[in-house]
Design a protein around this motif. Structure first.
Motif, mmCIF file in Angstrom:
data_model
loop_
_atom_site.group_PDB
_atom_site.id
_atom_site.type_symbol
_atom_site.label_atom_id
_atom_site.label_comp_id
_atom_site.label_asym_id
_atom_site.label_seq_id
_atom_site.Cartn_x
_atom_site.Cartn_y
_atom_site.Cartn_z
ATOM 1 N N SER A 56 0.694 -1.099 0.053
ATOM 2 C CA SER A 56 0.107 -0.152 0.054
ATOM 3 C C SER A 56 0.805 1.148 -0.015
ATOM 4 O O SER A 56 0.514 2.303 -0.625
ATOM 5 C CB SER A 56 -0.883 0.001 1.397
ATOM 6 O OG SER A 56 -0.295 -0.462 2.397
ATOM 7 N N GLY A 98 0.022 -2.773 8.802
ATOM 8 C CA GLY A 98 1.205 -3.062 9.539
ATOM 9 C C GLY A 98 2.082 -1.890 9.848
ATOM 10 O O GLY A 98 2.520 -1.504 10.870
ATOM 11 N N ASP A 99 2.090 -0.928 8.873
ATOM 12 C CA ASP A 99 2.917 0.288 8.938
ATOM 13 C C ASP A 99 2.356 1.311 9.923
ATOM 14 O O ASP A 99 3.259 2.024 10.692
ATOM 15 C CB ASP A 99 2.831 0.859 7.364
ATOM 16 C CG ASP A 99 3.872 2.200 7.285
ATOM 17 O OD1 ASP A 99 5.269 1.763 7.121
ATOM 18 O OD2 ASP A 99 3.493 3.208 7.440
ATOM 19 N N GLY A 129 0.931 -7.590 3.440
ATOM 20 C CA GLY A 129 0.985 -7.958 2.384
ATOM 21 C C GLY A 129 2.538 -8.170 1.619
ATOM 22 O O GLY A 129 2.966 -9.265 1.115
HETATM 23 C C1 LIG Z 1 11.856 -1.580 10.240
HETATM 24 C C2 LIG Z 1 11.324 -2.678 9.405
HETATM 25 N N1 LIG Z 1 10.769 -3.630 9.857
HETATM 26 C C3 LIG Z 1 10.299 -4.332 9.011
HETATM 27 C C4 LIG Z 1 10.371 -4.149 7.732
HETATM 28 C C5 LIG Z 1 9.655 -5.458 6.805
HETATM 29 N N2 LIG Z 1 8.197 -4.979 6.372
HETATM 30 C C6 LIG Z 1 8.237 -4.380 5.213
HETATM 31 S S1 LIG Z 1 6.688 -3.953 4.691
HETATM 32 C C7 LIG Z 1 6.130 -4.624 6.091
HETATM 33 C C8 LIG Z 1 4.720 -4.719 6.497
HETATM 34 C C9 LIG Z 1 3.834 -4.199 5.623
HETATM 35 O O1 LIG Z 1 2.625 -4.350 5.882
HETATM 36 P P1 LIG Z 1 1.507 -3.251 5.840
HETATM 37 O O2 LIG Z 1 1.751 -1.913 6.217
HETATM 38 O O3 LIG Z 1 0.114 -3.638 6.299
HETATM 39 O O4 LIG Z 1 1.184 -2.933 4.109
HETATM 40 P P2 LIG Z 1 0.784 -4.054 2.954
HETATM 41 O O5 LIG Z 1 1.892 -4.587 2.470
HETATM 42 O O6 LIG Z 1 -0.181 -4.976 3.770
HETATM 43 O O7 LIG Z 1 0.078 -3.155 2.086
HETATM 44 C C10 LIG Z 1 7.164 -5.330 6.868
HETATM 45 C C11 LIG Z 1 7.150 -5.749 8.408
HETATM 46 C C12 LIG Z 1 10.929 -3.161 6.935
HETATM 47 N N3 LIG Z 1 10.806 -2.821 6.067
HETATM 48 N N4 LIG Z 1 11.469 -2.165 7.961
#
Ligand SMILES: Cc1ncc(C[n+]2csc(CCOP(=O)(O)OP(=O)(O)O)c2C)c(N)n1
Ligand code: SF4
Ligand SMILES: [Mg+2]
Length: 293
Positions: A56, A98-99, A129
């Motif tokens: 996202s 998640g963010d 995702g």
């Molecule tokens: C400090 C840090 N921790 C973990 C990550 C790995 N990481 C990248 S995106 C993400 C989660 C994304 O989930 P969300 O915000 O729900 O976005 P979506 O992909 O579902 O749209 C994680 C844990 C990172 N990039 N940086």
């Protein structure tokens, strides 16, 4: 009140096509953000879209406006800095559950209690995702994911209730299956002076096989169709925020006019910080630039 000159959708057409999976809910959000910007008539030069990291969070790359693809969980902090530096800009944050509700939750809560004039669109797909389907802070209890193969034992965060008790002054929920409705809510959030949250059910068609388009379509209804619902009543909004199951509300839960941080902070009395005189002479300014750049 200034007259609004609406702008067509093409105004915000970005040079890069989204690389989301076909059917991803984020396509609907991208369209709704462009529609909302057009409705409020904000030109790309006055619009900044800030995101963190996630599928996202790639959204700023797909829209013609200023954009910052920042760090995971730091979108609200970066957006706060941009808004405080130049209060004339329209700052919209776009990211994932998640963010925003996981790693970034501290920034989220503090921005709401300050009532910064920001609009936050969270594409809530109830999983991580980008990292291929782990449980997120909004994953439903007992759901099996890559990181919870025996079922999630944690209670999900309730973003609407959290926003209400943290001081957000515009709290809404939308669904990617209804982009026109979402665009109205985002436009309302941009026009609102204060912190606006628009939590969006934006299905991850690849990794969330529970909270799908049909799952939501069977359940969602609009608060504006409830004859007695008033978004000025915070108690009623809180009660509605806990409705989850056979019926799930969409729409504007709550709206209140309160002074923003920018209106209250004396440093802004002379206008946006970018227009303030630095108070240092040219030679000192140049030496500072040389030292720091
Ligand atoms: C400090 C840090 N921790 C973990 C990550 C790995 N990481 C990248 S995106 C993400 C989660 C994304 O989930 P969300 O915000 O729900 O976005 P979506 O992909 O579902 O749209 C994680 C844990 C990172 N990039 N940086
Ligand atoms: S993995 Fe999920 S959230 Fe990411 S682009 Fe694909 S459908 Fe969308
Ligand atoms: Mg997510």
């Amino acid at each position: 009140m200034a007259t609004i000159v609406e702008l067509p959708l093409e105004t915000y057409a970005g040079p890069v096509e989204p690389d989301w999976c076909p059917g991803c809910g984020d396509f609907g959000v991208l369209k709704a953000v462009k529609m909302a910007a057009g409705k409020v008539g904000v030109a790309p030069k006055d619009l900044v879209i800030v995101s963190g990291i996630g599928c996202s969070s790639n959204l700023p790359g797909f829209i013609h406006a200023y954009g910052v693809h920042s760090l995971h969980g730091r979108a609200v902090a970066v957006a706060s800095g941009i808004k405080l530096a130049n209060t004339d800009l329209t700052v919209v944050i776009t990211g994932g559950d998640g963010d925003g509700y996981g790693i970034g939750i501290g920034h989220f809560i503090h921005a709401m209690r300050r009532n910064l004039d920001l609009t936050y669109v969270v594409m809530n797909n109830q999983v991580y995702g980008l990292t291929t389907g782990q449980a997120s802070p909004t994953t439903m209890k007992e759901m099996r994911t890559k990181s919870t193969p025996r079922g999630n034992v944690e209670l999900p965060i309730n973003p609407i209730a959290l926003a209400l008790v943290s001081g957000a002054t515009y709290v809404a929920r939308a669904f990617s299956g209804e982009p026109n409705h979402m665009a109205e809510l985002i436009a309302g959030g941009i026009q609102h002076k204060g912190f606006a949250l628009i939590d969006v059910f934006s299905p991850c068609v690849t990794y969330n096989k529970l909270n799908t388009y049909p799952w939501f379509k069977q359940r969602v209804y609009k608060l504006e169709d409830e004859p007695d619902y008033r978004p000025s009543d915070v108690q009623a909004a809180l009660e509605k925020s806990f409705e989850w199951g056979d019926r799930i509300p969409l729409g504007l839960f709550y709206k209140d006019e309160q002074p923003t941080y920018e209106d209250s902070e004396p440093a802004f009395r002379l206008g946006p910080l970018v227009r303030h005189k630095l108070g240092v002479d040219e030679a000192l300014f140049q030496s500072l630039v040389e030292e720091l750049v």
